[in-house]
Design an enzyme around this catalytic site. Structure first.
Site: not given
Ligand SMILES: [Zn+2]
Ligand SMILES: [Zn+2]
Ligand SMILES: [Zn+2]
Length: 323
Positions: A30, A33, A95, A135, A143, A146, A148, A150
């Site tokens: 990933c 990570c 993750h 998203n 994509s 993990h 996250h 933006q």
């Molecule tokens: Zn990750």
């Protein structure tokens, strides 16, 4: 347009494949990570909380050259350079976590970082609008699983917030009050579209929702952005984000895909007394973990249409939010 009788129709269309439900706590492959390598050989620090970095494939760059384009000076084919910044914020080093499974206190840290990013980017001369979003799920084009989000910061105000800016300004001018303050009051009295609420925030399926399980999260207090939050409000926002996302996960017993983002006042140094902080959740699923809503045909060419009423969607979500 609402046509609840349509849900009875047979479905022979696309059934998406379920994504792997369980992720490892750390994935060596990933790029988000801690300690792993990203594109271009950059290595992530061994972060233990949140981690922010400039998007390696940024759609927007701070230094743009070029001039306004107007082909043959007809005003038909017009383009302008757009300066901006794109950042990625990892919510957690883990993750396998999501906003729905993270501790509320950890989400509070994320809210703190969103606030700092909004403050820092918004203070730039170059930046007049800051869009924070997430998203989630392959169905929404994420994509990487993990956790996250933006942050895209732009020199012009994008289309959706421009529409909301004008609507909020016009309502304030004609009514002398804020449209979302009035709307939240009305929905609280009606109660049928409410999903969940706490001291500082309300989550509801908006009257005008186009996605089956769309949710609007609104602050109870009138405030233009994260910068106006009192500390308890940061805690309350974390709590309602966790509640909304975990309610979604219960709906079809899968990690529920969505696009989520905050709509905050533009950072253009003008007074935005009209702006009321809120978040939109736009999830694509309709009937199950694998059957999604498509915005096609009449919806693309005419007007959006719903198969389940906002009241029915809210009732299902409300029941799940209490379990
Ligand atoms: Zn990750
Ligand atoms: Zn308001
Ligand atoms: Zn909005």
């Amino acid at each position: 347009m609402v046509s609840p009788h349509r849900t009875a129709r047979p479905w022979q269309g696309e059934v998406s494949r379920l994504q792997n439900a369980s992720e490892p706590a750390y994935d060596p492959n990933c790029y988000l990570c801690p300690g792993n390598e990203r594109a271009g050989g950059i290595r992530n620090p061994a972060y233990t909380g949140t981690f922010v970095f400039e998007n390696d494939f940024a759609a927007l760059k701070p230094n743009v050259t070029g001039q306004r384009l107007d082909v043959e000076n007809q005003g038909l084919l017009v383009a302008e350079p757009e300066a901006g910044v794109c950042r990625v914020l990892c919510f957690s080093p883990r993750h396998d976590l999501t906003l729905s499974t993270m501790e509320s206190s950890a989400i509070e840290l994320v809210v703190g970082h969103w606030t700092e990013q909004f403050r820092e980017l918004g203070a730039s001369e170059l930046i007049n609008y800051v869009q924070i979003f997430e998203n989630r799920g392959a169905m929404m084009g994420a994509s990487n699983p993990h956790p996250h989000g933006q942050i895209w910061a732009t020199s012009s105000i994008p289309e959706a917030p421009v529409k909301e800016l004008l609507a909020q300004k016009n309502y304030m001018k004609s009514h002398g009050r804020c449209v979302l303050c009035d709307y939240v009051d009305l929905e609280a009295r009606q109660a049928q579209r409410l999903v969940c609420a706490n001291d500082d925030f309300v989550a509801l399926v908006p009257f005008w929702a186009v996605w089956p399980f769309e949710i609007l999260v609104c602050s109870r207090r009138h405030m233009p952005s994260l910068l106006d939050f009192a500390p308890p409000e940061g805690r309350s926002l974390s709590a309602i984000l966790k509640q909304v996302t975990s309610t979604y996960d219960k709906l079809f017993a899968v990690p529920f895909p969505y696009s989520m983002g905050f709509h905050q006042a533009p950072t253009d140094n003008l007074d935005h007394a009209e702006w009321h902080f809120h978040a939109h959740f736009y999830p694509p699923l309709l009937r199950s973990a694998t059957v999604r809503k498509f915005m096609v045909g009449f919806e693309l060419l005419g007007t959006p249409q719903r198969d389940i009423t906002p009241e029915a969607a809210a009732e299902r979500l409300r029941a799940l939010s209490r379990t």
